[in-house]
Design an enzyme around this catalytic site. Structure first.
Site, PDB file in Angstrom:
ATOM      1  N   THR A   1      -7.242   4.842  81.951  1.00  0.00           N
ATOM      2  CA  THR A   1      -8.754   5.049  81.561  1.00  0.00           C
ATOM      3  C   THR A   1      -9.040   5.904  80.602  1.00  0.00           C
ATOM      4  OG1 THR A   1      -9.223   4.670  83.904  1.00  0.00           O
ATOM      5  CG2 THR A   1     -11.076   5.575  82.512  1.00  0.00           C
TER       6      THR A   1
ATOM      7  N   CYS B   1       3.153  28.837  70.514  1.00  0.00           N
ATOM      8  CA  CYS B   1       4.290  28.059  71.394  1.00  0.00           C
ATOM      9  C   CYS B   1       5.420  28.716  71.267  1.00  0.00           C
ATOM     10  CB  CYS B   1       4.261  26.637  71.082  1.00  0.00           C
ATOM     11  SG  CYS B   1       2.703  25.937  70.873  1.00  0.00           S
TER      12      CYS B   1
ATOM     13  N   GLY C   1      -7.363  17.996  69.173  1.00  0.00           N
ATOM     14  CA  GLY C   1      -8.579  18.296  69.045  1.00  0.00           C
ATOM     15  C   GLY C   1      -8.920  19.975  69.048  1.00  0.00           C
TER      16      GLY C   1
HETATM   17  N1  PMP Z   1       2.161  20.991  66.299  1.00  0.00           N
HETATM   18  C1  PMP Z   1       1.283  22.182  65.350  1.00  0.00           C
HETATM   19  C2  PMP Z   1       1.860  22.099  63.915  1.00  0.00           C
HETATM   20  C3  PMP Z   1       0.801  22.875  66.295  1.00  0.00           C
HETATM   21  O1  PMP Z   1       0.312  24.183  65.496  1.00  0.00           O
HETATM   22  C4  PMP Z   1       0.618  22.718  67.538  1.00  0.00           C
HETATM   23  C5  PMP Z   1      -0.473  23.868  68.519  1.00  0.00           C
HETATM   24  N2  PMP Z   1       0.331  24.971  68.325  1.00  0.00           N
HETATM   25  C6  PMP Z   1       1.087  21.640  68.184  1.00  0.00           C
HETATM   26  C7  PMP Z   1       1.628  20.571  67.335  1.00  0.00           C
HETATM   27  C8  PMP Z   1       0.707  21.255  69.535  1.00  0.00           C
HETATM   28  O2  PMP Z   1      -0.478  20.887  69.650  1.00  0.00           O
HETATM   29  P1  PMP Z   1      -1.252  20.628  71.259  1.00  0.00           P
HETATM   30  O3  PMP Z   1      -1.256  21.773  71.507  1.00  0.00           O
HETATM   31  O4  PMP Z   1      -2.297  19.770  71.020  1.00  0.00           O
HETATM   32  O5  PMP Z   1      -0.167  20.015  72.047  1.00  0.00           O
END
Ligand code: PMP
Length: 374
Positions: free
Chosen positions: A234, A320, A198
């Site tokens: 839920t 990340c 989202g």
């Molecule tokens: N997959 C990809 C290709 C993403 O860019 C990201 C977010 N950086 C994620 C997975 C992880 O998504 P989420 O933050 O919704 O866990």
């Protein structure tokens, strides 16, 4: 503020936030309750599910709500691994996946699976000869992202599926579509499993989805009150309703949004091409929303903070794996220096021409100063 980090996360659109607030206030009954408040919530839940299914062109029982793409990726890979391990112990992923996929792969290796990593070409696309070599009769799953989060390279999933099927017609195909939805026209039906989130489509954080072809059986990651449920507990109704709304708005007018973003992309590339030590890590297969560059000889974090002092926000590679060399850029060019100096500028249809100009002015100023210190 000039925000150019839309691939890390997007702001929630005001109309999506309105839905979230309205549902939180007016539909607080548990959709599983038998009384009228529960029934009212359940009706809204069903209509949000219908809307999501229609937008994706699938059936209501072909997707599972998750907390985001990380959970969707976990449910896809671990769910398949646990159900289908009697058919083989090999899983193929590309060298251009999001770090969450590699995290799951490490765990799968501990469970006894062998992970095969497929090469990508200099243009950031799957090397089909390598894919052919790596998909064997023991391969139960292939996971290849639809759009790479660092470079924006898009994979031809239909061709990927054909290649896989030639080698092993039972092999399951998963695609992380997190960076593709709302940017390009993708069809979840090109694959067996697809993840999305989202907060990459101007919706709230904490909600995502896994598309699952109805013929697949996944082993759940969690267990709750109802047997067989893949996401027990839920249902978070305000999140689900606002996800449905965000998805509807995201897939609307994709072409028009793409044209606006493409112009910005071209303008930035044309401007930065004047610098011989600024390398543009892109190819004709990359979506225009993500522009990856390498500032040879300059630490990306230094440059990011320099831009930040002008209230401009970009990232190094993915949020990340900030601070680490870019795997995706390394696997495209096999150049360590290039992969250690990446900056990712991610654009949106909400970006204004004045923001692009402010970015370029700040870039010139800071590049002149920092390249002199090299
Ligand atoms: N997959 C990809 C290709 C993403 O860019 C990201 C977010 N950086 C994620 C997975 C992880 O998504 P989420 O933050 O919704 O866990």
């Amino acid at each position: 503020m000039v925000y150019l980090d839309y691939s890390a996360t997007t702001p929630v659109l005001p109309e999506v936030l309105d839905s979230y607030n309205k549902v939180t206030e007016e539909y607080f009954g548990n959709p599983n309750s038998l009384h009228s408040l529960g029934v009212k919530s359940n009706e809204l839940l069903e209509s949000a599910y219908t809307q999501i299914a229609e937008l994706l062109g699938i059936k209501k029982n072909e997707f599972v709500i998750t907390s985001g793409a990380t959970e969707a990726n976990n449910l896809a890979l671990l769910g398949v691994a646990n159900t289908y391990r009697r058919y083989g112990n090999r899983i193929v992923v590309s060298k251009m996946e999001h770090p969450s996929i590699y995290g799951i792969c490490k765990h799968l290796e501990k469970m006894g699976f062998v992970i095969d990593y497929v090469d990508v070409t200099e243009e950031g696309v799957i090397d089909f000869d390598d894919l052919k070599r790596k998909v064997t009769k023991d391969t139960i799953l292939v996971s290849i992202c639809s759009v790479n989060s660092e470079t924006g390279a898009r994979q031809p999933l239909k061709t990927v599926r054909q290649v896989i099927r030639k080698n092993n017609e039972n092999c399951i195909l998963h695609s992380d579509m997190t960076q593709a939805i709302g940017k390009v026209n993708v069809s979840v039906q090109d694959v067996d499993l697809a993840s999305m989130s989202g907060h990459k489509i101007y919706g709230p954080k904490g909600i995502g989805l896994l598309y699952k072809n109805k013929n697949l059986v996944l082993t759940p990651l969690m267990y709750g009150a109802h047997e067989g449920e893949l996401h027990p507990g839920t249902p978070p109704l305000p999140l689900i309703v606002s996800f449905a709304k965000a998805l509807r708005l995201a897939v609307k007018d994709i072409q028009k949004k793409d044209e606006a973003v493409r112009k910005y992309h071209e303008k930035i590339v044309a401007h930065l091409s004047q610098y011989k030590d600024v390398l543009i890590n892109t190819s004709k297969y990359c979506v225009p929303h993500i522009l990856n560059i390498s500032l040879m000889g300059i630490k990306p974090e230094t440059f990011i903070h320099a831009l930040e002092s002008d209230d401009i926000y970009v990232s190094s590679n993915t949020a990340c794996s900030s601070g680490e060399p870019s795997k995706s850029v390394y696997n495209m060019y096999k150049d360590e220096d290039r992969s250690k100096t990446t900056i990712r500028i991610s654009l949106s249809y909400l970006t204004l021409p004045s923001e692009v100009s402010a970015f370029l002015d700040s870039f010139d100023k800071n590049y002149a100063r920092l390249s002199n210190l090299k």
